[in-house]
Design a protein around this motif. Structure first.
Motif, PDB file in Angstrom:
ATOM      1  N   ASP A 184       0.712  -1.160   0.026  1.00  0.00           N
ATOM      2  CA  ASP A 184       0.043  -0.025  -0.034  1.00  0.00           C
ATOM      3  C   ASP A 184       0.852   1.218  -0.114  1.00  0.00           C
ATOM      4  OD1 ASP A 184      -2.321  -1.541   0.059  1.00  0.00           O
ATOM      5  OD2 ASP A 184      -2.431  -1.708   2.358  1.00  0.00           O
ATOM      6  N   VAL A 185       0.385   2.255  -0.619  1.00  0.00           N
ATOM      7  CA  VAL A 185       1.111   3.559  -0.791  1.00  0.00           C
ATOM      8  C   VAL A 185       0.301   4.716  -0.206  1.00  0.00           C
ATOM      9  CG1 VAL A 185       2.592   4.872  -2.500  1.00  0.00           C
ATOM     10  CG2 VAL A 185       2.410   2.547  -2.743  1.00  0.00           C
ATOM     11  N   LEU A 186       0.898   5.493   0.177  1.00  0.00           N
ATOM     12  CA  LEU A 186       0.533   6.770   0.649  1.00  0.00           C
ATOM     13  C   LEU A 186       1.081   8.285   0.010  1.00  0.00           C
ATOM     14  CD1 LEU A 186       2.431   8.173   2.883  1.00  0.00           C
ATOM     15  CD2 LEU A 186       1.075   6.746   4.591  1.00  0.00           C
ATOM     16  N   VAL A 187       0.542   9.175   0.149  1.00  0.00           N
ATOM     17  CA  VAL A 187       1.327  10.318  -0.526  1.00  0.00           C
ATOM     18  C   VAL A 187       1.670  11.200   0.818  1.00  0.00           C
ATOM     19  CG1 VAL A 187       1.394  12.530  -1.671  1.00  0.00           C
ATOM     20  CG2 VAL A 187       0.342  10.404  -2.667  1.00  0.00           C
ATOM     21  N   LEU A 188       3.078  11.336   0.899  1.00  0.00           N
ATOM     22  CA  LEU A 188       3.539  12.179   2.178  1.00  0.00           C
ATOM     23  C   LEU A 188       3.762  13.595   1.859  1.00  0.00           C
ATOM     24  CD1 LEU A 188       4.651  11.853   5.141  1.00  0.00           C
ATOM     25  CD2 LEU A 188       6.808  11.821   4.082  1.00  0.00           C
ATOM     26  N   THR A 189       3.238  14.461   2.491  1.00  0.00           N
ATOM     27  CA  THR A 189       3.507  16.045   2.293  1.00  0.00           C
ATOM     28  C   THR A 189       4.107  16.485   3.058  1.00  0.00           C
ATOM     29  OG1 THR A 189       1.706  16.136   0.641  1.00  0.00           O
ATOM     30  CG2 THR A 189       2.546  17.979   1.638  1.00  0.00           C
ATOM     31  N   THR A 190       5.368  16.927   3.101  1.00  0.00           N
ATOM     32  CA  THR A 190       6.103  17.576   4.029  1.00  0.00           C
ATOM     33  C   THR A 190       6.520  19.109   3.684  1.00  0.00           C
ATOM     34  OG1 THR A 190       8.199  17.024   3.018  1.00  0.00           O
ATOM     35  CG2 THR A 190       7.293  15.484   4.553  1.00  0.00           C
ATOM     36  N   VAL A 191       7.016  19.890   4.672  1.00  0.00           N
ATOM     37  CA  VAL A 191       7.498  21.370   4.476  1.00  0.00           C
ATOM     38  C   VAL A 191       8.974  21.248   4.146  1.00  0.00           C
ATOM     39  CG1 VAL A 191       7.464  23.512   5.170  1.00  0.00           C
ATOM     40  CG2 VAL A 191       5.356  22.243   5.449  1.00  0.00           C
ATOM     41  N   GLY A 192       9.537  21.759   3.333  1.00  0.00           N
ATOM     42  CA  GLY A 192      10.884  21.764   2.809  1.00  0.00           C
ATOM     43  C   GLY A 192      11.650  22.449   4.106  1.00  0.00           C
ATOM     44  N   ALA A 193      12.612  21.758   4.349  1.00  0.00           N
ATOM     45  CA  ALA A 193      13.462  22.192   5.553  1.00  0.00           C
ATOM     46  C   ALA A 193      14.147  23.563   5.307  1.00  0.00           C
ATOM     47  CB  ALA A 193      14.673  21.076   5.958  1.00  0.00           C
ATOM     48  N   LYS A 194      14.639  23.807   4.021  1.00  0.00           N
ATOM     49  CA  LYS A 194      15.243  25.118   3.804  1.00  0.00           C
ATOM     50  C   LYS A 194      14.026  25.802   3.014  1.00  0.00           C
ATOM     51  CE  LYS A 194      19.770  23.033   3.552  1.00  0.00           C
ATOM     52  NZ  LYS A 194      20.955  22.784   2.617  1.00  0.00           N
ATOM     53  N   SER A 195      13.291  25.402   2.141  1.00  0.00           N
ATOM     54  CA  SER A 195      12.584  26.138   0.972  1.00  0.00           C
ATOM     55  C   SER A 195      11.581  26.713   1.951  1.00  0.00           C
ATOM     56  CB  SER A 195      12.290  25.422  -0.072  1.00  0.00           C
ATOM     57  OG  SER A 195      11.501  24.208   0.129  1.00  0.00           O
ATOM     58  N   GLY A 196      10.927  25.873   2.730  1.00  0.00           N
ATOM     59  CA  GLY A 196       9.697  26.080   3.308  1.00  0.00           C
ATOM     60  C   GLY A 196       8.441  25.681   2.528  1.00  0.00           C
ATOM     61  N   GLU A 197       8.659  25.254   1.208  1.00  0.00           N
ATOM     62  CA  GLU A 197       7.626  24.926   0.153  1.00  0.00           C
ATOM     63  C   GLU A 197       7.101  23.354   0.513  1.00  0.00           C
ATOM     64  OE1 GLU A 197       8.841  25.499  -3.625  1.00  0.00           O
ATOM     65  OE2 GLU A 197       9.763  27.389  -2.990  1.00  0.00           O
ATOM     66  N   GLU A 198       5.927  23.070   0.237  1.00  0.00           N
ATOM     67  CA  GLU A 198       5.256  21.812   0.551  1.00  0.00           C
ATOM     68  C   GLU A 198       5.917  20.955  -0.675  1.00  0.00           C
ATOM     69  OE1 GLU A 198       1.115  21.757   0.490  1.00  0.00           O
ATOM     70  OE2 GLU A 198       1.031  22.077   2.408  1.00  0.00           O
ATOM     71  N   ARG A 199       6.200  19.735  -0.383  1.00  0.00           N
ATOM     72  CA  ARG A 199       6.962  18.781  -1.030  1.00  0.00           C
ATOM     73  C   ARG A 199       5.963  17.389  -0.751  1.00  0.00           C
ATOM     74  NH1 ARG A 199       9.921  21.939  -4.008  1.00  0.00           N
ATOM     75  NH2 ARG A 199      11.516  22.896  -2.889  1.00  0.00           N
ATOM     76  N   SER A 200       5.802  16.731  -1.909  1.00  0.00           N
ATOM     77  CA  SER A 200       4.925  15.366  -1.755  1.00  0.00           C
ATOM     78  C   SER A 200       5.579  14.202  -2.355  1.00  0.00           C
ATOM     79  CB  SER A 200       3.585  15.539  -2.572  1.00  0.00           C
ATOM     80  OG  SER A 200       2.694  16.607  -1.854  1.00  0.00           O
ATOM     81  N   THR A 201       5.577  13.370  -1.679  1.00  0.00           N
ATOM     82  CA  THR A 201       6.302  11.835  -2.285  1.00  0.00           C
ATOM     83  C   THR A 201       5.726  10.811  -1.760  1.00  0.00           C
ATOM     84  OG1 THR A 201       8.422  13.036  -1.282  1.00  0.00           O
ATOM     85  CG2 THR A 201       8.497  10.667  -1.603  1.00  0.00           C
ATOM     86  N   PRO A 202       5.386   9.851  -2.810  1.00  0.00           N
ATOM     87  CA  PRO A 202       4.593   8.655  -2.558  1.00  0.00           C
ATOM     88  C   PRO A 202       5.509   7.569  -1.926  1.00  0.00           C
ATOM     89  CG  PRO A 202       5.281   8.928  -5.048  1.00  0.00           C
ATOM     90  CD  PRO A 202       5.671  10.106  -4.140  1.00  0.00           C
ATOM     91  N   LEU A 203       4.881   6.956  -0.896  1.00  0.00           N
ATOM     92  CA  LEU A 203       5.828   5.969  -0.046  1.00  0.00           C
ATOM     93  C   LEU A 203       4.943   4.840   0.289  1.00  0.00           C
ATOM     94  CD1 LEU A 203       7.311   8.415   2.559  1.00  0.00           C
ATOM     95  CD2 LEU A 203       8.581   7.684   0.745  1.00  0.00           C
ATOM     96  N   ALA A 204       5.379   3.524   0.278  1.00  0.00           N
ATOM     97  CA  ALA A 204       5.069   2.329   1.046  1.00  0.00           C
ATOM     98  C   ALA A 204       4.778   2.651   2.433  1.00  0.00           C
ATOM     99  CB  ALA A 204       5.820   1.151   0.797  1.00  0.00           C
TER     100      ALA A 204
END
Length: 158
Positions: free
Chosen positions: A45-65
């Motif tokens: 199963d996979v989810l989409v993880l959305t984090t806030v960039g450590a330096k940029s402060g922009e949202e980043r999305s990554t699919p992960l098991a």
């Protein structure tokens, strides 16, 4: 809630160039959002993880098991396919563990991230490598300990 896993001294080379990885991640994230993420990556199963960039402060999305973590939590592994360094999303979690969201089953869920350590990590690692044996292979490819992260629904997001 400490996040700490040093970079290794050896690790696998990622088989695809970064622009291809970004394209595959965008495609996979769209697919997760449209299908709920069931059994997408090698039967996992996979989810989409959305984090806030450590330096940029922009949202980043990554699919992960992901794996069930008990008590309605989700476990993810910062494997980076056994590379020498932790993936960027892990560094983003370390910088902003309370500014995280997951998407699965058509829902957006605000979560808090926590890295597992010691016995708790060992128990989770045994369970998730039994369910996803490729993570054991990733661990063999590098000398860094692959971080296991628990994602827990934020109380204010219930």
């Amino acid at each position: 809630m400490s996040f700490h896993t040093p970079t290794g001294t050896r690790g696998a080379r990622f088989p695809l160039p970064a622009p291809v990885v970004r394209l595959v991640n965008r495609f996979t994230a769209r697919r997760v959002r449209s299908t709920g993420g069931r059994a997408l990556m090698g039967g996992m199963d996979v989810l989409v993880l959305t984090t806030v960039g450590a330096k940029s402060g922009e949202e980043r999305s990554t699919p992960l098991a992901w794996f069930p973590g008990g008590d309605g939590t989700w476990l993810v592994v910062a494997s980076a396919a056994g590379q020498v360094r932790n993936p960027a999303w892990f560094h983003n979690l370390a910088a902003h563990p309370d500014r995280v969201r997951i998407e699965l089953d058509g829902q957006r869920i605000d979560v808090t991230a926590e890295q597992l350590h010691d016995d708790e990590r060992a128990r989770a690692w045994a369970d998730l490598t039994a369910a996803g044996p490729q993570f054991g292979k990733y661990a063999e490819a590098t000398d860094r300990e692959l971080p296991v992260v628990r994602l827990r629904r934020r109380p204010d997001a219930a």
